[in-house]
Design a protein around this motif. Structure first.
Motif, PDB file in Angstrom:
ATOM      1  N   ARG A 178       2.293   7.430  -8.061  1.00 45.03           N
ATOM      2  CA  ARG A 178       1.612   6.154  -8.226  1.00 45.03           C
ATOM      3  C   ARG A 178       1.635   5.394  -6.903  1.00 45.03           C
ATOM      4  NH1 ARG A 178       0.924   5.560 -14.024  1.00 45.03           N
ATOM      5  NH2 ARG A 178      -0.349   3.764 -13.458  1.00 45.03           N
ATOM      6  N   MET A 179       1.158   4.141  -6.942  1.00 47.21           N
ATOM      7  CA  MET A 179       1.193   3.258  -5.777  1.00 47.21           C
ATOM      8  C   MET A 179       1.994   2.007  -6.133  1.00 47.21           C
ATOM      9  SD  MET A 179      -0.632   4.988  -3.613  1.00 47.21           S
ATOM     10  CE  MET A 179      -0.990   3.821  -2.287  1.00 47.21           C
ATOM     11  N   VAL A 180       2.572   1.369  -5.131  1.00 45.91           N
ATOM     12  CA  VAL A 180       3.348   0.153  -5.380  1.00 45.91           C
ATOM     13  C   VAL A 180       2.501  -0.907  -6.076  1.00 45.91           C
ATOM     14  CG1 VAL A 180       4.517  -1.792  -4.260  1.00 45.91           C
ATOM     15  CG2 VAL A 180       5.059   0.547  -3.565  1.00 45.91           C
ATOM     16  N   LEU A 181       1.238  -1.004  -5.713  1.00 47.89           N
ATOM     17  CA  LEU A 181       0.363  -1.999  -6.333  1.00 47.89           C
ATOM     18  C   LEU A 181       0.204  -1.800  -7.833  1.00 47.89           C
ATOM     19  CD1 LEU A 181      -2.634  -2.736  -3.917  1.00 47.89           C
ATOM     20  CD2 LEU A 181      -1.108  -4.395  -5.006  1.00 47.89           C
ATOM     21  N   ALA A 223       0.820  -1.215   0.000  1.00 41.21           N
ATOM     22  CA  ALA A 223       0.000   0.000   0.000  1.00 41.21           C
ATOM     23  C   ALA A 223       0.852   1.263   0.000  1.00 41.21           C
ATOM     24  CB  ALA A 223      -0.936   0.005   1.209  1.00 41.21           C
ATOM     25  N   ALA A 224       2.160   1.099  -0.021  1.00 42.88           N
ATOM     26  CA  ALA A 224       3.046   2.261  -0.030  1.00 42.88           C
ATOM     27  C   ALA A 224       2.897   3.046  -1.332  1.00 42.88           C
ATOM     28  CB  ALA A 224       4.500   1.806   0.141  1.00 42.88           C
ATOM     29  N   ARG A 225       3.218   4.306  -1.270  1.00 45.31           N
ATOM     30  CA  ARG A 225       3.224   5.144  -2.467  1.00 45.31           C
ATOM     31  C   ARG A 225       4.487   4.873  -3.281  1.00 45.31           C
ATOM     32  NH1 ARG A 225       2.639  11.023  -0.128  1.00 45.31           N
ATOM     33  NH2 ARG A 225       2.010  11.607  -2.253  1.00 45.31           N
ATOM     34  N   MET A 226       4.439   5.205  -4.555  1.00 41.75           N
ATOM     35  CA  MET A 226       5.591   4.997  -5.420  1.00 41.75           C
ATOM     36  C   MET A 226       5.692   6.155  -6.404  1.00 41.75           C
ATOM     37  SD  MET A 226       6.699   1.670  -7.674  1.00 41.75           S
ATOM     38  CE  MET A 226       5.331   1.804  -8.840  1.00 41.75           C
ATOM     39  N   LEU A 227       6.833   6.817  -6.393  1.00 45.11           N
ATOM     40  CA  LEU A 227       7.078   7.920  -7.314  1.00 45.11           C
ATOM     41  C   LEU A 227       7.650   7.340  -8.610  1.00 45.11           C
ATOM     42  CD1 LEU A 227       6.924  11.030  -7.453  1.00 45.11           C
ATOM     43  CD2 LEU A 227       9.361  11.063  -6.886  1.00 45.11           C
ATOM     44  N   HIS A 228       6.918   7.510  -9.704  1.00 44.92           N
ATOM     45  CA  HIS A 228       7.352   6.986 -11.003  1.00 44.92           C
ATOM     46  C   HIS A 228       8.088   8.093 -11.745  1.00 44.92           C
ATOM     47  CE1 HIS A 228       6.266   5.424 -15.270  1.00 44.92           C
ATOM     48  NE2 HIS A 228       7.363   4.835 -14.831  1.00 44.92           N
TER      49      HIS A 228
END
Length: 341
Positions: free
Chosen positions: A39-42, A25-30
């Motif tokens: 974005r999100m890790v998922l 559920a962590a956030r992810m910077l693309h």
């Protein structure tokens, strides 16, 4: 390059003290080229192509933090690199109280003798007795949380699970390959369903990864070494994926450093087993890696230098400024980024 070029201001409240729940559920910077999006890790499978291969580090973190005594003196020991079956190099707190030949007692019948000091001030210990060192550490050691977490709270039982990736198999790391902490069964199933490949290698992360860069210029910094292995079959599959047009997406800087250590001048990955002290800074020509999933790193650290080499320093400074403004969570238990040059 000047080390100061890799500095930035990070609000202390953005340092994550616990991981996201659930992990994916962590956030992810693309960051792709110069384009930055939240974005999100998922969503990772949506951002990769079916011929791409995610490369994970299957090292397992051992309870490498020890508190002991030599006589009346308290001694703190953090193991950081294995030297032999029963010998480990360690950083020692209160090191002046420990001389060559002294035995330190860690409780539970666990003892180790200091053999000698290294050039970096580390101490080589030999654990006494016949039991495997891994069993001794399970009895006397605690998880070696990074200093930027350990300085804010104590280690507890949750960390034994939280600070271990789902791929952990090979004992020997004293720090987690934290990019992989975000993965869960459901995320892996989604990755497999799209046809994205998965491979593992082993690099035992050492505590040296947290050492500050004390030099003023990157050319004067001596990089710590870590032991890694890529077997012949894995190297063959990675090369085959690249020949088919797939990108190798390293999950973590540890996987990236080992792939680049094993790749020859033509980008062909060779079987590898041994130490690597590869230091990647801007100007480095990447041989085999086509992208990186990684957490957010410390200012002026060798890892921020590495991501700047992959993406460009200006791009990474802009990405980190965006992450700070958007309140992303930093460091080992924090959010993630997917970096595609």
């Amino acid at each position: 390059m000047r080390v100061d070029a890799f500095d930035f201001e990070l609000p202390q409240e953005l340092i994550a003290l616990r991981p996201a729940v659930p992990r994916d559920a962590a956030r992810m910077l693309h960051v792709k080229g110069g384009v930055i999006e939240d974005r999100m890790v998922l969503e990772l499978p949506d951002l990769l192509d079916e011929h791409d291969v995610l490369v994970f580090n299957d090292t397992r973190v051992i309870p490498a933090q020890l508190e002991g005594r030599r006589g009346e003196a308290k001694v703190g020991v953090t193991l950081h690199k294995r030297e032999g079956l029963r010998q480990w190099w360690a950083f020692v707190r209160n090191a002046k109280r420990v001389r060559d030949g002294d035995t330190v007692e860690f409780g539970g019948g666990v003892e180790a003798t200091a053999l000698r000091r290294g050039d970096d001030g580390a101490v080589l210990f030999e654990f006494l007795g016949d039991e495997p060192v891994e069993l001794l550490l399970e009895r006397a050691g605690t998880m070696p949380l990074p200093p930027y977490i350990a300085s804010k709270r104590g280690t507890d039982e949750r960390d034994r699970e939280d600070y271990q990736t789902m791929f952990a198999k090979e004992d020997g790391a004293v720090a987690a390959p934290t990019a992989s902490l975000h993965f869960t069964d459901r995320l892996v199933e989604a990755i497999d369903a799209k046809g994205i490949g998965r491979e593992t290698l082993t690099l035992h992360v050492g505590a040296g990864t947290f050492l500050p860069v004390k030099a003023d210029d990157t050319a004067d910094h001596k990089m710590h070494s870590e032991w890694g292995r890529i077997d012949a079959a894995t190297a063959e599959r990675l090369n085959a994926a690249r020949e088919k047009g797939g990108r190798l997406i390293a999950v973590g800087t540890t996987a990236l450093r080992l792939i680049e250590s094993a790749a020859d001048e033509d980008g062909v990955i060779q079987p590898f087993e041994g130490d690597t002290d590869i230091f990647i800074t801007p100007g480095y020509r990447f041989r085999a890696v086509g992208g990186l999933m990684t957490n957010f790193h410390l200012p002026k650290s060798t890892l921020f230098m590495l991501v700047s080499a992959l993406m460009g320093l200006d791009t990474m400074k802009a990405a980190y400024a965006h992450a700070i403004a958007e309140r992303y969570r930093f460091y080992s238990y924090g959010d993630s980024s997917l970096l595609i040059p």
